[in-house]
Design a protein around this motif. Sequence first.
Motif, PDB file in Angstrom:
ATOM      1  N   CYS A 438      -2.789  -5.937  -4.133  1.00  0.00           N
ATOM      2  CA  CYS A 438      -1.402  -6.324  -4.436  1.00  0.00           C
ATOM      3  C   CYS A 438      -0.520  -6.331  -3.191  1.00  0.00           C
ATOM      4  O   CYS A 438       0.596  -6.858  -3.234  1.00  0.00           O
ATOM      5  CB  CYS A 438      -0.813  -5.372  -5.476  1.00  0.00           C
ATOM      6  SG  CYS A 438      -1.712  -5.367  -7.042  1.00  0.00           S
ATOM      7  N   ILE A 446       1.446 -13.564  -5.967  1.00  0.00           N
ATOM      8  CA  ILE A 446       0.664 -12.584  -6.719  1.00  0.00           C
ATOM      9  C   ILE A 446       0.549 -13.000  -8.186  1.00  0.00           C
ATOM     10  O   ILE A 446      -0.518 -12.875  -8.794  1.00  0.00           O
ATOM     11  CB  ILE A 446       1.305 -11.179  -6.602  1.00  0.00           C
ATOM     12  CG1 ILE A 446       1.250 -10.701  -5.144  1.00  0.00           C
ATOM     13  CG2 ILE A 446       0.567 -10.188  -7.488  1.00  0.00           C
ATOM     14  CD1 ILE A 446       1.887  -9.350  -4.936  1.00  0.00           C
ATOM     15  N   LEU A 450      -2.860 -13.429 -10.275  1.00  0.00           N
ATOM     16  CA  LEU A 450      -3.169 -12.611 -11.449  1.00  0.00           C
ATOM     17  C   LEU A 450      -3.411 -13.459 -12.691  1.00  0.00           C
ATOM     18  O   LEU A 450      -4.396 -13.254 -13.415  1.00  0.00           O
ATOM     19  CB  LEU A 450      -2.031 -11.627 -11.712  1.00  0.00           C
ATOM     20  CG  LEU A 450      -1.953 -10.382 -10.828  1.00  0.00           C
ATOM     21  CD1 LEU A 450      -0.687  -9.603 -11.133  1.00  0.00           C
ATOM     22  CD2 LEU A 450      -3.175  -9.485 -11.026  1.00  0.00           C
ATOM     23  N   LEU A 479      -7.187  -3.482  -9.370  1.00  0.00           N
ATOM     24  CA  LEU A 479      -5.887  -3.774  -8.762  1.00  0.00           C
ATOM     25  C   LEU A 479      -5.604  -2.719  -7.711  1.00  0.00           C
ATOM     26  O   LEU A 479      -5.157  -1.613  -8.016  1.00  0.00           O
ATOM     27  CB  LEU A 479      -4.796  -3.797  -9.837  1.00  0.00           C
ATOM     28  CG  LEU A 479      -5.008  -4.793 -10.984  1.00  0.00           C
ATOM     29  CD1 LEU A 479      -3.911  -4.646 -12.031  1.00  0.00           C
ATOM     30  CD2 LEU A 479      -5.046  -6.222 -10.456  1.00  0.00           C
ATOM     31  N   ILE A 482      -1.614  -0.872  -6.198  1.00  0.00           N
ATOM     32  CA  ILE A 482      -0.790  -1.222  -7.356  1.00  0.00           C
ATOM     33  C   ILE A 482       0.668  -0.835  -7.142  1.00  0.00           C
ATOM     34  O   ILE A 482       1.574  -1.439  -7.727  1.00  0.00           O
ATOM     35  CB  ILE A 482      -1.348  -0.546  -8.633  1.00  0.00           C
ATOM     36  CG1 ILE A 482      -0.685  -1.104  -9.891  1.00  0.00           C
ATOM     37  CG2 ILE A 482      -1.178   0.963  -8.570  1.00  0.00           C
ATOM     38  CD1 ILE A 482      -1.033  -2.512 -10.196  1.00  0.00           C
ATOM     39  N   LEU A 485       3.166  -3.655  -6.211  1.00  0.00           N
ATOM     40  CA  LEU A 485       3.447  -4.755  -7.135  1.00  0.00           C
ATOM     41  C   LEU A 485       4.951  -4.855  -7.401  1.00  0.00           C
ATOM     42  O   LEU A 485       5.588  -3.869  -7.749  1.00  0.00           O
ATOM     43  CB  LEU A 485       2.698  -4.525  -8.453  1.00  0.00           C
ATOM     44  CG  LEU A 485       2.587  -5.716  -9.399  1.00  0.00           C
ATOM     45  CD1 LEU A 485       1.714  -6.807  -8.780  1.00  0.00           C
ATOM     46  CD2 LEU A 485       2.004  -5.277 -10.741  1.00  0.00           C
ATOM     47  N   GLN A 490       5.435  -6.202 -12.657  1.00  0.00           N
ATOM     48  CA  GLN A 490       5.025  -4.991 -13.372  1.00  0.00           C
ATOM     49  C   GLN A 490       5.222  -5.164 -14.871  1.00  0.00           C
ATOM     50  O   GLN A 490       4.396  -4.721 -15.685  1.00  0.00           O
ATOM     51  CB  GLN A 490       5.817  -3.785 -12.865  1.00  0.00           C
ATOM     52  CG  GLN A 490       5.480  -3.372 -11.442  1.00  0.00           C
ATOM     53  CD  GLN A 490       6.320  -2.204 -10.967  1.00  0.00           C
ATOM     54  OE1 GLN A 490       6.825  -1.417 -11.772  1.00  0.00           O
ATOM     55  NE2 GLN A 490       6.502  -2.097  -9.661  1.00  0.00           N
TER      56      GLN A 490
END
Length: 694
Positions: A438, A446, A450, A479, A482, A485, A490
């Motif tokens: 991430c 991102i 994802l 991930l 994390i 992120l 989130q």
Amino acid sequence: MPNQEESLLLYLNEAIATTRSKEPLFRIVTEKLRLIFPFDVILIVTVDGEGNYRRVLLRDYVSDLATAPEPHQPQRTAIAGTPIEQFVTDARVRTLPLAGLRHEYPAFSMFQFLHKLGIECLTAVPLRTGGQVIGLLALASRRSPDFGASDLALLEKIGSLVAVAVSNTLAFEEVERREREKTMQLAVNNALLSIKERTELFRTVATELNRVLPCDFFGVRVQQRQGLVKSFAEFAKQPDGTFVLLESTRWDHLPHYEAMQAEAFELFFQPAIYNGPDYDRLAEKYRLIRHIRAQHGTRSIMAAPLGTTNDQAAALVLARHKGEDFQPADLELLMSLAPQIALAMRNLFAFEQIETLRTQLEQERTYLIDEINTTGNFEDFVGQSAVMQQVQTRIAQVAPTDTTVLIGGETGTGKELAARALHNLSPRKDRALIKLNCAALPAQLIESELFGHEKGAFTGAHDRRIGKFELADGGTIFLDEIGELPLDLQAKLLRVLQEKEFERIGGRRVIHTDVRVIAATNRVLEDEVAAGRFRADLYYRLNVFPIRLPALRERPEDIEPLMRHFLERFTKQLARPVRGLRERDLRAMQQYGWPGNIRELEHVLQQAVIVSSGPFLEFAGFSAATAQAAPAPPEHAPLKTLREQERDHILAALHRTAGRVSGPHGAAVLLDINPKTLEARMKKLGIRRTVVGE
């Protein structure tokens, strides 16, 4: 006069015998009739055995005086209650004033049209062949004709000849129509059997169908289990007759489009025709139909259900903007094609599903090869210290389940190896382990990584992209970092964890996924939650089963077996001779604080294998530097705080890189951390580059 009449009848007989095409034949007939009988409008209608009439000719010679366009006329209309019924029932040649007819049949639009042209009289001539009335010839004029008995008798004979002409031309048309239908059905079936690409398949079907059933719009729509009606393949006819694919995103500007579709879906999933006034009534009731009429001038639609495929009800829809209305015979033809088109859709769904799985497997293979070539092996998870045995026990406990795992630990402690161990010991080991760092991508990319994106979802989205969650279906997603992120993502990640579903960027289809989530971070997420940088609800969703990996300085007894493991591997990989390890070098390694943990140890040993040339490994001044930089603390010395320890680790890494933060030889690479994150931590801990470089 008798010679003129005989000449006319002979001429018409010859024309009927030699001319098969309707338009040239009717042109000859009308031109010859006007030489003898004065009329301004000629009308020919046919009557079938089911009590319907159809207009086959309407020609006026006063169009420059017309005050209204030709009235809307379907191909077939019931004769009951119309003047056609009266003329057919009382089948004789007669002349009637239009005023009286308009008074008797005020709703008959043709009489209103003729009135606006200034027509006063109408002469009706029955079309009789084989003793049966098959239609009507009407001669309309602006002045009352002075027909005698001989004129009426001549019109009677002409009516019989025209009846033969009409019967012949309609028979020829029927033969040609059936031939065209057979040709079209054969072409459609060939396309359904040979073409496996959705757009090209239905473009071909639309093109072939248009040869028999002209249409301005061809579309296949599906209703999903949730009730949402969506485009499967829709095309618009261009001025040159070709069909162009319509993008499903063309409705995105309508704020209530999904609701509008839901309101009108019943119109498309039952056999139906909506023409003229019927279509207008629909437009008053349904917003979608009203919008289509206003934007495209649609005046007629026809729908044929295609049954249910993949739990989706499908329908074929045709639309016309102008010209003749759709007729029951058109719907019968369309329905005759429905079973083949429905079968083709089922095959297409299966083919697309196979292609999707093939693509997914190919991408999984690419990911797996990339992981094998770029990451360490599970065997690198070396260590018999008490803390490592505890880690291995927790991995063995949770691996067989689908429980979400949060791996914590400093950079370089082996979080990815722990994730790989969890995956390899789980029932999902035969599917892919998909990883995403991430911190390695810009925030705006991102989400696409994802969840994927549809073609045209944003600038640069030239093709559809399958995201990591879709790719990991049935497997595991890892991930890493994390804690990096962004907050908006989130929330979307939380939805996937809770609902097991998501949409691609720019897409409307909800994608369900069966993925086991393993997350890792070198941040203290409790602190990030307190600071408002990480969602508390996501943290609790991830922290179901935490596993903390100890720093290398917490397990000094594992340094020697780790060193020998790495030395054996690099000696083989680099084809270098086996060299000895001095005791003082080993002690220096054990006394060093290792801010980069196992990864740093691995890099130091790889460099030593490369540069060494004598009987012993050379560490290029590492031993003295590390002994000075990180002396082992006395037995009862006070422990440093985590903040102090982190500061020391960063300083040690910066000393190793001469103060360089980013780049291939920077401290960020050594610590396996995003350069911007490292700079933020340096600022937080009061570390300045000038101090490091001095």
